[in-house]
Structures are given as C-alpha cells and as structure tokens.
Design a protein around this motif. Structure first.
Motif, PDB file in Angstrom:
ATOM      1  N   MET A  54       0.849  -1.195   0.000  1.00 36.35           N
ATOM      2  CA  MET A  54       0.000   0.000   0.000  1.00 36.35           C
ATOM      3  C   MET A  54       0.890   1.252   0.000  1.00 36.35           C
ATOM      4  O   MET A  54       1.768   1.382   0.854  1.00 36.35           O
ATOM      5  N   ASP A  55       0.664   2.166  -0.968  1.00 37.02           N
ATOM      6  CA  ASP A  55       1.502   3.365  -1.012  1.00 37.02           C
ATOM      7  C   ASP A  55       1.038   4.361   0.064  1.00 37.02           C
ATOM      8  O   ASP A  55       0.002   4.181   0.704  1.00 37.02           O
ATOM      9  N   LYS A  56       1.826   5.417   0.224  1.00 31.25           N
ATOM     10  CA  LYS A  56       1.580   6.355   1.318  1.00 31.25           C
ATOM     11  C   LYS A  56       0.223   7.053   1.216  1.00 31.25           C
ATOM     12  O   LYS A  56      -0.476   7.217   2.213  1.00 31.25           O
ATOM     13  N   ASP A  57      -0.134   7.492   0.013  1.00 28.15           N
ATOM     14  CA  ASP A  57      -1.410   8.192  -0.160  1.00 28.15           C
ATOM     15  C   ASP A  57      -2.591   7.288   0.179  1.00 28.15           C
ATOM     16  O   ASP A  57      -3.555   7.720   0.816  1.00 28.15           O
ATOM     17  N   LYS A  58      -2.516   6.031  -0.243  1.00 27.18           N
ATOM     18  CA  LYS A  58      -3.594   5.083   0.034  1.00 27.18           C
ATOM     19  C   LYS A  58      -3.681   4.780   1.526  1.00 27.18           C
ATOM     20  O   LYS A  58      -4.764   4.599   2.071  1.00 27.18           O
ATOM     21  N   PHE A  59      -2.515   4.709   2.171  1.00 31.23           N
ATOM     22  CA  PHE A  59      -2.499   4.450   3.610  1.00 31.23           C
ATOM     23  C   PHE A  59      -3.156   5.608   4.364  1.00 31.23           C
ATOM     24  O   PHE A  59      -3.988   5.395   5.248  1.00 31.23           O
ATOM     25  N   ILE A  60      -2.792   6.826   3.987  1.00 31.54           N
ATOM     26  CA  ILE A  60      -3.390   8.008   4.616  1.00 31.54           C
ATOM     27  C   ILE A  60      -4.899   8.008   4.426  1.00 31.54           C
ATOM     28  O   ILE A  60      -5.670   8.245   5.363  1.00 31.54           O
ATOM     29  N   GLU A  61      -5.340   7.742   3.197  1.00 33.24           N
ATOM     30  CA  GLU A  61      -6.766   7.776   2.888  1.00 33.24           C
ATOM     31  C   GLU A  61      -7.530   6.689   3.646  1.00 33.24           C
ATOM     32  O   GLU A  61      -8.630   6.917   4.136  1.00 33.24           O
ATOM     33  N   MET A  62      -6.931   5.496   3.772  1.00 36.62           N
ATOM     34  CA  MET A  62      -7.581   4.404   4.482  1.00 36.62           C
ATOM     35  C   MET A  62      -7.812   4.762   5.946  1.00 36.62           C
ATOM     36  O   MET A  62      -8.917   4.620   6.475  1.00 36.62           O
ATOM     37  N   VAL A  63      -6.751   5.241   6.604  1.00 32.54           N
ATOM     38  CA  VAL A  63      -6.863   5.589   8.022  1.00 32.54           C
ATOM     39  C   VAL A  63      -7.764   6.805   8.203  1.00 32.54           C
ATOM     40  O   VAL A  63      -8.628   6.839   9.088  1.00 32.54           O
ATOM     41  N   GLY A  64      -7.570   7.809   7.343  1.00 32.95           N
ATOM     42  CA  GLY A  64      -8.359   9.030   7.446  1.00 32.95           C
ATOM     43  C   GLY A  64      -9.845   8.800   7.267  1.00 32.95           C
ATOM     44  O   GLY A  64     -10.668   9.411   7.957  1.00 32.95           O
ATOM     45  N   LYS A  65     -10.197   7.912   6.360  1.00 37.55           N
ATOM     46  CA  LYS A  65     -11.610   7.622   6.099  1.00 37.55           C
ATOM     47  C   LYS A  65     -12.303   7.075   7.340  1.00 37.55           C
ATOM     48  O   LYS A  65     -13.408   7.507   7.700  1.00 37.55           O
ATOM     49  N   VAL A  66     -11.667   6.129   8.023  1.00 36.62           N
ATOM     50  CA  VAL A  66     -12.253   5.551   9.237  1.00 36.62           C
ATOM     51  C   VAL A  66     -12.288   6.591  10.357  1.00 36.62           C
ATOM     52  O   VAL A  66     -13.270   6.689  11.100  1.00 36.62           O
ATOM     53  N   ALA A  67     -11.220   7.386  10.467  1.00 37.02           N
ATOM     54  CA  ALA A  67     -11.159   8.407  11.519  1.00 37.02           C
ATOM     55  C   ALA A  67     -12.272   9.437  11.358  1.00 37.02           C
ATOM     56  O   ALA A  67     -12.889   9.859  12.339  1.00 37.02           O
ATOM     57  N   ILE A  68     -12.547   9.831  10.114  1.00 32.22           N
ATOM     58  CA  ILE A  68     -13.622  10.788   9.850  1.00 32.22           C
ATOM     59  C   ILE A  68     -14.979  10.160  10.150  1.00 32.22           C
ATOM     60  O   ILE A  68     -15.853  10.786  10.742  1.00 32.22           O
ATOM     61  N   GLU A  69     -15.142   8.914   9.743  1.00 30.85           N
ATOM     62  CA  GLU A  69     -16.423   8.219   9.937  1.00 30.85           C
ATOM     63  C   GLU A  69     -16.808   8.153  11.405  1.00 30.85           C
ATOM     64  O   GLU A  69     -17.981   8.283  11.755  1.00 30.85           O
ATOM     65  N   TYR A  70     -15.820   7.961  12.282  1.00 29.08           N
ATOM     66  CA  TYR A  70     -16.110   7.807  13.705  1.00 29.08           C
ATOM     67  C   TYR A  70     -15.831   9.061  14.532  1.00 29.08           C
ATOM     68  O   TYR A  70     -15.905   9.023  15.756  1.00 29.08           O
ATOM     69  N   TYR A  71     -15.542  10.174  13.858  1.00 26.77           N
ATOM     70  CA  TYR A  71     -15.232  11.398  14.594  1.00 26.77           C
ATOM     71  C   TYR A  71     -16.396  11.862  15.467  1.00 26.77           C
ATOM     72  O   TYR A  71     -16.207  12.257  16.617  1.00 26.77           O
ATOM     73  N   SER A  72     -17.594  11.818  14.926  1.00 27.25           N
ATOM     74  CA  SER A  72     -18.748  12.285  15.689  1.00 27.25           C
ATOM     75  C   SER A  72     -19.004  11.434  16.932  1.00 27.25           C
ATOM     76  O   SER A  72     -19.618  11.883  17.888  1.00 27.25           O
ATOM     77  N   GLU A  73     -18.506  10.206  16.916  1.00 34.97           N
ATOM     78  CA  GLU A  73     -18.713   9.301  18.055  1.00 34.97           C
ATOM     79  C   GLU A  73     -17.634   9.456  19.120  1.00 34.97           C
ATOM     80  O   GLU A  73     -17.912   9.403  20.316  1.00 34.97           O
ATOM     81  N   TYR A  74     -16.367   9.654  18.683  1.00 33.32           N
ATOM     82  CA  TYR A  74     -15.263   9.672  19.635  1.00 33.32           C
ATOM     83  C   TYR A  74     -14.547  11.020  19.787  1.00 33.32           C
ATOM     84  O   TYR A  74     -13.789  11.217  20.733  1.00 33.32           O
ATOM     85  N   ASN A  75     -14.728  11.933  18.828  1.00 26.96           N
ATOM     86  CA  ASN A  75     -14.086  13.253  18.879  1.00 26.96           C
ATOM     87  C   ASN A  75     -12.564  13.207  18.915  1.00 26.96           C
ATOM     88  O   ASN A  75     -11.931  14.035  19.580  1.00 26.96           O
ATOM     89  N   ILE A  76     -11.976  12.275  18.206  1.00 27.77           N
ATOM     90  CA  ILE A  76     -10.522  12.225  18.079  1.00 27.77           C
ATOM     91  C   ILE A  76     -10.160  12.815  16.724  1.00 27.77           C
ATOM     92  O   ILE A  76     -10.620  12.322  15.690  1.00 27.77           O
ATOM     93  N   LEU A  77      -9.356  13.862  16.695  1.00 29.38           N
ATOM     94  CA  LEU A  77      -9.015  14.526  15.438  1.00 29.38           C
ATOM     95  C   LEU A  77      -8.374  13.537  14.449  1.00 29.38           C
ATOM     96  O   LEU A  77      -7.408  12.856  14.804  1.00 29.38           O
ATOM     97  N   PRO A  78      -8.892  13.456  13.235  1.00 25.81           N
ATOM     98  CA  PRO A  78      -8.341  12.535  12.233  1.00 25.81           C
ATOM     99  C   PRO A  78      -6.847  12.736  11.982  1.00 25.81           C
ATOM    100  O   PRO A  78      -6.116  11.770  11.753  1.00 25.81           O
ATOM    101  N   SER A  79      -6.377  13.981  12.042  1.00 22.73           N
ATOM    102  CA  SER A  79      -4.951  14.234  11.811  1.00 22.73           C
ATOM    103  C   SER A  79      -4.094  13.508  12.847  1.00 22.73           C
ATOM    104  O   SER A  79      -3.017  12.992  12.529  1.00 22.73           O
ATOM    105  N   LEU A  80      -4.566  13.459  14.079  1.00 18.87           N
ATOM    106  CA  LEU A  80      -3.844  12.753  15.137  1.00 18.87           C
ATOM    107  C   LEU A  80      -3.849  11.255  14.862  1.00 18.87           C
ATOM    108  O   LEU A  80      -2.813  10.588  14.958  1.00 18.87           O
ATOM    109  N   VAL A  81      -5.001  10.737  14.503  1.00 17.99           N
ATOM    110  CA  VAL A  81      -5.140   9.300  14.234  1.00 17.99           C
ATOM    111  C   VAL A  81      -4.203   8.871  13.107  1.00 17.99           C
ATOM    112  O   VAL A  81      -3.448   7.897  13.235  1.00 17.99           O
ATOM    113  N   VAL A  82      -4.230   9.608  12.009  1.00 17.77           N
ATOM    114  CA  VAL A  82      -3.408   9.247  10.849  1.00 17.77           C
ATOM    115  C   VAL A  82      -1.920   9.387  11.164  1.00 17.77           C
ATOM    116  O   VAL A  82      -1.121   8.510  10.816  1.00 17.77           O
ATOM    117  N   SER A  83      -1.540  10.465  11.824  1.00 16.00           N
ATOM    118  CA  SER A  83      -0.117  10.674  12.125  1.00 16.00           C
ATOM    119  C   SER A  83       0.417   9.595  13.062  1.00 16.00           C
ATOM    120  O   SER A  83       1.555   9.127  12.899  1.00 16.00           O
TER     121      SER A  83
END
Length: 199
Positions: free
Chosen positions: A1-30
């Motif tokens: 998996m290349d870097k862009d795809k990895f970022i998008e994979m993690v970011g997508k899940v982080a955004i999906e669950y943001y309203s439930e957990y309030n963890i900033l996606p940037s933190l999750v991905v980094s």
C-alpha cells in the motif's frame, strides 16, 4: 500500500467515527504513520502499537520493542494486540482512546498541536520527541485537511439534518462526507415517498 492510500484508508475511518469519539483525524493518521512506518512495520495489523493488557480478549503477538525508561532507551519483549485487518486496528484505537478517561483531554483538543501534546502527556508514548514527530508528520502531509472534513454540521444545517434523521431520510452518519449518486437518489426517493405517500 503506497503512502497516499495508507493516509486515505486511516483518514476515512477516523472521519467516519469522529462524531462518536471526537478524536481529530490528523492525530489518528499521524500516529498510524509513526507507529507502523506507513503501515509497513505493523504488528499483526496493529498499526498503533497498542499493547495487550490483561483485559484484552483478542489475539496477541509478541514483539521486541524499544522503550524510553526516563533516562535511556531499553529493548524488551512485550505483548501487542493483533487484528484481522488494519481497519479493525483503527476502530479499536478509536474505541480505546475515545472511551478512556485517561485520554479525556485529547477529545477536547482545539487543534492537532494540542492533541499531539495531550496524548503524549496522557502516557500514550514514552519517546520524548513524540509530540514533535507527530506534528511534523501532520504538517508535512497536510493531514489537518482531514480535520476540516470531520467538522460538525454547520449551524445553519442542524435543524434540517436533525429532521432528516428523525424522518429516516438519512442515517445521520458522516454529515461532511460526499454522497454517492446512489445515496442521493435514495434520499430523494425517501423524501418524495414521504411527501406524496408514493408506493
């Protein structure tokens, strides 16, 4: 998996669950990038380096790890949580951080810099350079853009959004993400059916 795809994979899940957990996606991905070396050095799909304590009911993997003991780095063998997929790892991370009083301040962080500092202060990592590393990853990859995509519903749209949920027009999830044509048609169909009693 290349870097862009990895970022998008993690970011997508982080955004999906943001309203439930309030963890900033940037933190999750980094953290996923830092802990797993862009998904390359994961431990049985564990991309956050989460250890398996006594309460963990799932699979376990034993690995050598380098820890900072306060004065120097030491190498030891430790137990880590193991997952069937990286997506499962992301969801478990969000549940762990979002549901723990230990990380309560992280959920209230105003921006990614504060979130990086607070998660370190809560004891997530021992590396004294952890905060700087996270911030550098976020800024060099513009991960803060994911935070914008996870922002709550605009104030002017709250009433309409709540109505849509109460009437079954939308499931109420992911208000800031793009809709597919299928989803748009489905919502229009539900609205027309409600207004005209179309069958």
């Amino acid at each position: 998996m290349d870097k862009d795809k990895f970022i998008e994979m993690v970011g997508k899940v982080a955004i999906e669950y943001y309203s439930e957990y309030n963890i900033l996606p940037s933190l999750v991905v980094s953290q996923a990038i830092l802990e797993s070396g862009w998904g390359v050095k994961h431990i049985e799909n564990n991309i956050f380096g989460i250890k398996a304590g006594p309460s963990w009911p799932g699979k376990v993997a034993l690995r050598r790890t380098t820890e900072w003991d306060g004065t120097r780095y030491v190498v030891k063998v430790d137990k880590f949580r193991a997952y069937d997929s990286m997506e499962d790892s992301i969801k478990d991370y969000l549940k762990l951080i979002g549901g723990s009083k230990r990380y309560e301040k992280v959920k209230k962080a105003k921006d990614y810099k504060e979130a990086a500092r607070l998660i370190y202060e809560a004891g997530y990592a021992t590396d004294p350079k952890y905060v700087d590393k996270l911030i550098n990853i976020i800024e060099s990859n513009k991960l803060y853009e994911y935070d914008k995509r996870a922002e709550p519903i605009s104030s002017w749209a709250v009433e309409a959004w709540e109505w849509g949920k109460s009437e079954g027009i939308t499931d109420g999830r992911k208000p800031k993400t793009y809709a597919t044509r299928e989803q748009v048609v489905t919502m229009l169909y539900r609205i027309v059916k409600k207004i005209t009693n179309f069958k």
